[in-house]
Scaffold this active site. Structure first.
Site, PDB file in Angstrom:
ATOM      1  N   GLY A  49       6.064   0.711  -7.168  1.00 38.52           N
ATOM      2  CA  GLY A  49       5.334  -0.011  -6.139  1.00 38.52           C
ATOM      3  C   GLY A  49       6.116  -0.973  -5.289  1.00 38.52           C
ATOM      4  O   GLY A  49       5.816  -1.147  -4.109  1.00 38.52           O
ATOM      5  N   ASP A 105       5.475  -5.805  -6.495  1.00 35.70           N
ATOM      6  CA  ASP A 105       4.552  -5.619  -5.371  1.00 35.70           C
ATOM      7  C   ASP A 105       3.271  -6.413  -5.574  1.00 35.70           C
ATOM      8  O   ASP A 105       2.757  -7.035  -4.649  1.00 35.70           O
ATOM      9  CB  ASP A 105       4.242  -4.134  -5.132  1.00 35.70           C
ATOM     10  CG  ASP A 105       3.664  -3.438  -6.367  1.00 35.70           C
ATOM     11  OD1 ASP A 105       3.781  -3.975  -7.491  1.00 35.70           O
ATOM     12  OD2 ASP A 105       3.110  -2.330  -6.209  1.00 35.70           O
ATOM     13  N   ASP A 108      -1.353  -8.437 -11.037  1.00 39.92           N
ATOM     14  CA  ASP A 108      -2.794  -8.220 -11.179  1.00 39.92           C
ATOM     15  C   ASP A 108      -3.251  -8.869 -12.483  1.00 39.92           C
ATOM     16  O   ASP A 108      -3.597 -10.045 -12.515  1.00 39.92           O
ATOM     17  CB  ASP A 108      -3.057  -6.713 -11.152  1.00 39.92           C
ATOM     18  CG  ASP A 108      -4.522  -6.365 -11.011  1.00 39.92           C
ATOM     19  OD1 ASP A 108      -5.379  -7.175 -11.401  1.00 39.92           O
ATOM     20  OD2 ASP A 108      -4.831  -5.263 -10.523  1.00 39.92           O
ATOM     21  N   PHE A 157      -9.207  -3.579  -4.818  1.00 44.20           N
ATOM     22  CA  PHE A 157      -8.219  -2.526  -5.008  1.00 44.20           C
ATOM     23  C   PHE A 157      -7.520  -2.315  -3.672  1.00 44.20           C
ATOM     24  O   PHE A 157      -8.168  -2.110  -2.648  1.00 44.20           O
ATOM     25  CB  PHE A 157      -8.885  -1.232  -5.479  1.00 44.20           C
ATOM     26  CG  PHE A 157      -7.911  -0.103  -5.652  1.00 44.20           C
ATOM     27  CD1 PHE A 157      -6.952  -0.140  -6.659  1.00 44.20           C
ATOM     28  CD2 PHE A 157      -7.942   0.991  -4.805  1.00 44.20           C
ATOM     29  CE1 PHE A 157      -6.041   0.896  -6.809  1.00 44.20           C
ATOM     30  CE2 PHE A 157      -7.037   2.039  -4.959  1.00 44.20           C
ATOM     31  CZ  PHE A 157      -6.093   1.983  -5.963  1.00 44.20           C
ATOM     32  N   VAL A 158      -6.184  -2.400  -3.673  1.00 42.79           N
ATOM     33  CA  VAL A 158      -5.420  -2.341  -2.426  1.00 42.79           C
ATOM     34  C   VAL A 158      -4.379  -1.224  -2.461  1.00 42.79           C
ATOM     35  O   VAL A 158      -3.874  -0.856  -3.522  1.00 42.79           O
ATOM     36  CB  VAL A 158      -4.732  -3.692  -2.120  1.00 42.79           C
ATOM     37  CG1 VAL A 158      -5.755  -4.747  -1.769  1.00 42.79           C
ATOM     38  CG2 VAL A 158      -3.879  -4.165  -3.297  1.00 42.79           C
ATOM     39  N   ASP A 164      -0.045   2.291  -4.282  1.00 41.12           N
ATOM     40  CA  ASP A 164      -0.566   3.650  -4.184  1.00 41.12           C
ATOM     41  C   ASP A 164      -1.992   3.804  -4.685  1.00 41.12           C
ATOM     42  O   ASP A 164      -2.540   2.931  -5.354  1.00 41.12           O
ATOM     43  CB  ASP A 164       0.320   4.589  -5.007  1.00 41.12           C
ATOM     44  CG  ASP A 164       0.122   4.402  -6.503  1.00 41.12           C
ATOM     45  OD1 ASP A 164      -0.307   5.362  -7.171  1.00 41.12           O
ATOM     46  OD2 ASP A 164       0.376   3.293  -7.011  1.00 41.12           O
ATOM     47  N   ARG A 170       1.532   5.173  -0.269  1.00 44.78           N
ATOM     48  CA  ARG A 170       2.555   4.131  -0.358  1.00 44.78           C
ATOM     49  C   ARG A 170       3.218   3.872   0.995  1.00 44.78           C
ATOM     50  O   ARG A 170       3.732   2.789   1.255  1.00 44.78           O
ATOM     51  CB  ARG A 170       3.641   4.522  -1.366  1.00 44.78           C
ATOM     52  CG  ARG A 170       3.177   4.585  -2.812  1.00 44.78           C
ATOM     53  CD  ARG A 170       4.391   4.795  -3.731  1.00 44.78           C
ATOM     54  NE  ARG A 170       4.009   5.141  -5.087  1.00 44.78           N
ATOM     55  CZ  ARG A 170       3.691   4.278  -6.036  1.00 44.78           C
ATOM     56  NH1 ARG A 170       3.665   2.995  -5.755  1.00 44.78           N
ATOM     57  NH2 ARG A 170       3.382   4.686  -7.257  1.00 44.78           N
TER      58      ARG A 170
END
Length: 195
Positions: A49, A105, A108, A157-158, A164, A170
């Site tokens: 990511g 990236d 979470d 959710f991104v 991805d 991506r």
């Protein structure tokens, strides 16, 4: 500007523009370069990511540095982290006595970053810093400290800019969020603000 895109039947709307990302990456690089003056840090990108963020950030860094990569798995093809972290690619660099900067990236749950911190700290680095483009403060389940944050975001959710959806999207230049999640988040905020 694209208002939205569809992926696997889900609608995603733009959350952070390409222009805002570029500006923030330059700001982060300036701060990290200042903090690392007089050292030769090792920047460790977390695959897959972070690869776009990592490349853009490293080109803005003004101090001499080295790079390496770790690859972990905690999502698979899901929209929510499984919490089960697996190491898929280890480091090739020497960590002991070095200044380490982890480039991620997104933070979470924080479980992957906790795993990385423990892995690195066992090798006795001189210093350990974390930079993440995105930080979901409300989702973090650990006491992990992040030194540099690009953007704090809600639990949406991104995708895009390296992030991805089942290994797709991506290559998007901006960051998009799942519309249903964004609508639910906005509805919850409105309900909290209602008397």
């Amino acid at each position: 500007m694209t208002k939205g895109i569809r992926v696997n039947g889900d609608l995603f709307t733009i959350m952070i523009s390409e222009r805002r990302i570029k500006a923030r990456v330059k700001e982060l690089a300036r701060q990290i370069s200042k903090d690392c003056t007089g050292t030769v840090p090792v920047f460790i990108g977390i695959l897959n990511g972070s690869f776009i963020f990592f490349a853009d950030l490293i080109r803005e860094i003004t101090v001499d540095c080295e790079i390496d990569f770790l690859k972990l798995s905690s999502y698979g093809d899901a929209k929510i982290s499984s919490g089960n972290v697996q190491l898929l690619k280890g480091l090739n660099c020497q960590v002991e006595g070095r200044d380490i900067v982890i480039v991620e990236d997104i933070v979470d749950s924080g479980l992957s970053m906790d795993y990385i911190r423990n892995l690195i700290m066992r090798q006795n680095p001189r210093s350990f810093r974390i930079v993440t483009l995105l930080y979901k403060k409300d989702s973090v389940k650990t006491g992990i400290h992040v030194d540099y944050v690009g953007f704090s975001i809600p639990r949406d959710f991104v995708i895009g800019y390296g992030l991805d959806y089942a290994q797709r999207e991506r290559n998007l230049k901006a960051i998009y969020r799942l519309k249903r999640a964004a609508e639910a988040s906005n509805k919850s905020k409105r309900e909290e603000q209602s008397p």
